[in-house]
Design a protein around this motif. Structure first.
Motif, PDB file in Angstrom:
ATOM      1  N   GLU A 293      -9.065  27.829  21.673  1.00 37.80           N
ATOM      2  CA  GLU A 293      -9.125  29.042  20.620  1.00 37.80           C
ATOM      3  C   GLU A 293      -8.910  28.219  19.364  1.00 37.80           C
ATOM      4  N   SER A 294      -7.785  27.256  19.250  1.00 38.46           N
ATOM      5  CA  SER A 294      -7.396  26.796  17.921  1.00 38.46           C
ATOM      6  C   SER A 294      -8.462  25.928  17.576  1.00 38.46           C
ATOM      7  N   GLN A 295      -9.401  25.495  18.533  1.00 43.41           N
ATOM      8  CA  GLN A 295     -10.582  24.541  17.680  1.00 43.41           C
ATOM      9  C   GLN A 295     -11.936  25.221  17.793  1.00 43.41           C
ATOM     10  N   ARG A 296     -11.879  26.448  18.001  1.00 48.74           N
ATOM     11  CA  ARG A 296     -13.061  26.935  18.137  1.00 48.74           C
ATOM     12  C   ARG A 296     -14.325  26.848  17.077  1.00 48.74           C
ATOM     13  N   ASP A 297     -13.803  26.904  15.801  1.00 50.17           N
ATOM     14  CA  ASP A 297     -14.794  26.607  14.700  1.00 50.17           C
ATOM     15  C   ASP A 297     -15.339  25.165  14.863  1.00 50.17           C
ATOM     16  N   ALA A 298     -14.442  24.346  15.086  1.00 49.64           N
ATOM     17  CA  ALA A 298     -14.741  22.843  15.179  1.00 49.64           C
ATOM     18  C   ALA A 298     -15.785  22.736  16.362  1.00 49.64           C
ATOM     19  N   LEU A 299     -15.610  23.168  17.406  1.00 48.69           N
ATOM     20  CA  LEU A 299     -16.419  23.086  18.527  1.00 48.69           C
ATOM     21  C   LEU A 299     -17.914  23.558  18.152  1.00 48.69           C
ATOM     22  N   ALA A 300     -17.877  24.701  17.411  1.00 47.59           N
ATOM     23  CA  ALA A 300     -19.171  25.094  17.110  1.00 47.59           C
ATOM     24  C   ALA A 300     -19.761  24.555  15.915  1.00 47.59           C
ATOM     25  N   GLY A 301     -19.028  23.492  15.238  1.00 50.94           N
ATOM     26  CA  GLY A 301     -19.742  22.726  14.377  1.00 50.94           C
ATOM     27  C   GLY A 301     -19.627  23.120  12.799  1.00 50.94           C
ATOM     28  N   GLN A 302     -18.706  24.190  12.872  1.00 55.14           N
ATOM     29  CA  GLN A 302     -18.613  24.958  11.388  1.00 55.14           C
ATOM     30  C   GLN A 302     -17.505  24.312  10.668  1.00 55.14           C
TER      31      GLN A 302
END
Length: 302
Positions: A293-302
């Motif tokens: 959850e803390s890295q969700r934006d990074a995982l999505a490439g945002q």
């Protein structure tokens, strides 16, 4: 159970619990501080008292039968009762034990490892073992408590939980793009080499489908390890099809054709119900979800 039949021994049940969790007699023996012969004898004794097989041989280890799963539930109650006797006052949440996690290379490094550190800070007597491997979910997950796989798995006698989507994108090193030019449209990719997985050794269908985005590209440096992909791309071996949450950590890598060539894949967590009932395993699952959850934006490439 007919009259006169011996009741199953609590010790035998606890041995079954260890074998059921690890899938291996040798590993269970090490965990319990006994030898392999003792494990075999205890399992034979349990099967005699229950009147049937509790374990069957499977690829890579042992799997529980239906009777074995019933016995395992009883074994978990025995374990909980024993832990309740020795728990420190005021420490009802005290956890200990070893939790074994299998995950892809990138997930192991950037999600599982921080989650393991989080667990250690909260539960110092819980150890997390991480096996880095990229494969489909195993039908016989001997020796593993948690598996992290790419793509929705088809599994039996296990639970599959979606964790997060992540994005694969094309990246080139600044030095490579300066020398060979930056692709401006999909057709330009035919002039470049691809850094990705070894096609003949790829076991995950979703990662194979992602390769179809770059069918016009000839292969350059290929590997079964995604960290090799990242470093080969940084070394100007070609354009890499990389997880954004890994590539975006490097300032020398530039995203190529964003929004035009990319793939969205998903991480799934797989575990047997009996593993998820263990408090220490449930705690690790919670830590993994928290880290995701803390890295969700990074995982999505945002």
């Amino acid at each position: 159970m007919s009259s006169g039949t011996a009741l199953p021994s609590a010790d035998d049940l606890l041995v079954l619990l260890a074998v059921g969790r690890t899938g291996r007699f040798n590993t269970a023996a090490d965990d319990l501080g006994v030898n392999h012969t003792t494990i075999s004898r205890r399992i034979a004794s349990l099967e005699k008292s229950l009147g049937g097989r509790v374990l069957v041989k499977a690829a890579g280890g042992w799997e529980l039968t239906d009777l074995g799963r019933q016995a395992l539930t009883a074994a978990e109650r025995v374990e909980a009762a024993v832990h309740g006797l020795v728990a420190e006052p005021g420490r009802a949440d005290h956890l200990k034990g070893v939790v074994r996690v299998s995950a892809t290379d990138g997930f192991s490094a950037y999600i599982a490892a921080p989650a393991g550190a989080l667990i250690r800070s909260r539960h110092p007597e819980v150890s997390v073992e991480i096996v880095a491997i990229t494969r489909r979910a195993s039908q016989h997950r001997s020796g593993l408590d948690i598996e992290i796989v790419v793509g929705k798995p088809q599994v039996h006698r296990a639970e599959a939980l979606w964790l997060a989507d992540y994005t694969l994108g094309l990246y080139g090193a600044r030095s490579y793009l300066d020398e060979h030019g930056t692709p401006r449209q999909v057709g330009d990719l035919a002039d470049h080499s691809l850094v990705y997985f070894i096609d003949s050794m790829l076991q995950v269908d979703e990662l194979d489908l992602a390769r179809r985005l770059t069918v016009s590209m000839r292969e350059s440096v290929t590997s079964t390890n995604v960290f090799v992909h990242v470093e080969a791309t940084r070394a100007s071996a070609g354009i890499g099809l990389l997880p954004c949450f890994m590539a975006d950590r490097h300032d020398d890598l530039v995203r190529v054709l964003p929004g035009q060539v990319e793939a969205t894949l998903a991480y799934w967590l797989v575990a047997r119900p009996e593993s998820l009932r263990r408090p220490e395993v449930a705690a690790v699952v919670g830590a993994i979800r928290e880290t995701v959850e803390s890295q969700r934006d990074a995982l999505a490439g945002q």
